[in-house]
Write a protein that holds these residues in place. Structure first.
Motif, PDB file in Angstrom:
ATOM      1  N   ARG A   1      30.748  29.731   1.912  1.00 42.31           N
ATOM      2  CA  ARG A   1      30.773  28.523   1.587  1.00 42.31           C
ATOM      3  C   ARG A   1      30.740  27.713   3.075  1.00 42.31           C
ATOM      4  NH1 ARG A   1      34.283  28.128  -3.657  1.00 42.31           N
ATOM      5  NH2 ARG A   1      34.008  29.988  -4.363  1.00 42.31           N
ATOM      6  N   TYR A   2      30.284  26.470   2.775  1.00 44.17           N
ATOM      7  CA  TYR A   2      30.581  25.723   4.073  1.00 44.17           C
ATOM      8  C   TYR A   2      31.220  24.177   3.942  1.00 44.17           C
ATOM      9  CZ  TYR A   2      26.936  28.824   5.707  1.00 44.17           C
ATOM     10  OH  TYR A   2      26.460  30.201   5.948  1.00 44.17           O
ATOM     11  N   GLU A   3      31.925  23.796   4.935  1.00 43.05           N
ATOM     12  CA  GLU A   3      32.412  22.548   4.958  1.00 43.05           C
ATOM     13  C   GLU A   3      32.133  21.747   6.350  1.00 43.05           C
ATOM     14  OE1 GLU A   3      36.551  23.429   4.375  1.00 43.05           O
ATOM     15  OE2 GLU A   3      36.992  24.058   6.395  1.00 43.05           O
ATOM     16  N   LEU A   4      32.423  20.397   6.378  1.00 43.79           N
ATOM     17  CA  LEU A   4      32.002  19.815   7.335  1.00 43.79           C
ATOM     18  C   LEU A   4      33.340  20.172   8.539  1.00 43.79           C
ATOM     19  CD1 LEU A   4      31.381  16.074   6.326  1.00 43.79           C
ATOM     20  CD2 LEU A   4      29.817  18.138   7.283  1.00 43.79           C
ATOM     21  N   ALA A   5      32.719  20.122   9.769  1.00 40.97           N
ATOM     22  CA  ALA A   5      33.768  20.750  10.876  1.00 40.97           C
ATOM     23  C   ALA A   5      34.748  19.198  11.139  1.00 40.97           C
ATOM     24  CB  ALA A   5      32.958  21.156  12.209  1.00 40.97           C
ATOM     25  N   GLY A   6      35.558  19.351  11.884  1.00 39.29           N
ATOM     26  CA  GLY A   6      36.250  18.169  12.369  1.00 39.29           C
ATOM     27  C   GLY A   6      37.356  17.574  11.375  1.00 39.29           C
ATOM     28  N   LYS A   7      37.833  18.657  10.576  1.00 38.04           N
ATOM     29  CA  LYS A   7      38.905  18.442   9.659  1.00 38.04           C
ATOM     30  C   LYS A   7      40.225  18.717  10.186  1.00 38.04           C
ATOM     31  CE  LYS A   7      36.426  18.420   5.330  1.00 38.04           C
ATOM     32  NZ  LYS A   7      36.534  18.980   3.893  1.00 38.04           N
ATOM     33  N   GLY A   8      40.224  19.260  11.296  1.00 34.02           N
ATOM     34  CA  GLY A   8      41.386  19.864  11.993  1.00 34.02           C
ATOM     35  C   GLY A   8      41.550  21.049  11.450  1.00 34.02           C
ATOM     36  N   HIS A   9      42.527  21.901  12.236  1.00 32.86           N
ATOM     37  CA  HIS A   9      42.678  23.228  11.907  1.00 32.86           C
ATOM     38  C   HIS A   9      43.254  23.585  10.572  1.00 32.86           C
ATOM     39  CE1 HIS A   9      43.088  27.407  12.582  1.00 32.86           C
ATOM     40  NE2 HIS A   9      44.310  27.520  12.430  1.00 32.86           N
ATOM     41  N   HIS A  10      42.824  24.184   9.781  1.00 28.43           N
ATOM     42  CA  HIS A  10      43.384  24.359   8.424  1.00 28.43           C
ATOM     43  C   HIS A  10      42.829  25.718   7.736  1.00 28.43           C
ATOM     44  CE1 HIS A  10      39.463  22.728   7.259  1.00 28.43           C
ATOM     45  NE2 HIS A  10      39.622  23.399   6.227  1.00 28.43           N
ATOM     46  N   HIS A  11      43.485  26.099   6.419  1.00 30.43           N
ATOM     47  CA  HIS A  11      43.218  27.242   5.936  1.00 30.43           C
ATOM     48  C   HIS A  11      42.980  27.232   4.674  1.00 30.43           C
ATOM     49  CE1 HIS A  11      43.740  29.625   9.489  1.00 30.43           C
ATOM     50  NE2 HIS A  11      44.945  29.228   9.684  1.00 30.43           N
TER      51      HIS A  11
END
Lengths: 122, 122
Positions: A67-77
DNA sequence: GTCGTTGCAAAGCGTTTGCAGCCTA
DNA sequence: TAGGCTGCAAACGCTTTGCAACGAC
């Protein structure tokens, strides 16, 4: 050189409007609301070029397509519910990872995946 | 009911003699030293029945086919070298994972993957 | 002898690629 | 107008499945 096409715009919008990582197939379905002739090959090509640009981040889950998500959301899991299959973002990071790394090894990145039941399924 | 066949024995041996998780293809190559007529379908079927029995554990790595290792080694995680591609076992666990879990969610299991350079490639 | 297991080949499924036409810059 | 982008269909690689023969119990 990157060009701005209707297709790429639609794919980016699809990701922007989602609050969770999307599979290429899900991206296709959503982006087709903007560009109904969109093909799956274009989705794959765009996602991987977005990935190279650093615009999106791949999220790998065992047994599922990437899957893909936008970058720039801050570090998370991520947390995946084993009942409904949904994937949730989780804030924070366990830390201590360098302590796990064998001596002489160089740690560059990591991934933490949580599995269990979400609030609704639990 | 499970039967003991030469094929399953060979597959189990292949996993026992490895010090790292093996892909189905690698299992096939090794197990064929014992049973040279072994087919890849049998490897897949055996691995997934071993997994159901709890005899082996799947190891998922982004971009790679699922690998399998014997269960019962104690809780650990994995480190993959981005240069040589090898996968190493890592002792220990970061802990704190319940703190990451959203309220109302039930955490059942987790996976931690480390990426970087191994001692030889660094 | 029963019925789970095996090997082969075909089918599935997600992903990549060749190619001719299209469209952005 | 040049050359990247697109859609289609074919190709790919890994995994699963149908089926008839096999073999463990």
């Amino acid at each position: 050189m990157e060009r701005n096409t209707r297709q790429r715009g639609a794919i980016r919008s699809a990701l922007e409007s989602a609050d969770r990582p999307l599979s290429p197939q899900e991206v296709l379905t959503r982006a087709r609301q903007d560009v109904d002739s969109l093909g799956i090959a274009t989705v794959y090509r765009s996602l991987s070029s977005f990935e190279k640009e650093g615009l999106v981040i791949p999220v790998h889950l065992p047994g599922d397509p990437t899957r893909y998500e936008l970058a720039g959301k801050g570090h998370h899991h991520h947390f995946r519910c084993r009942k409904c299959g949904r994937v949730f973002e989780v804030e924070g990071c366990p830390g201590n990872l360098h302590q796990l790394t064998p001596v002489g090894f160089k740690l560059e990145s990591h991934e933490v995946l949580l599995f269990g039941l979400c609030g609704e399924c639990g």
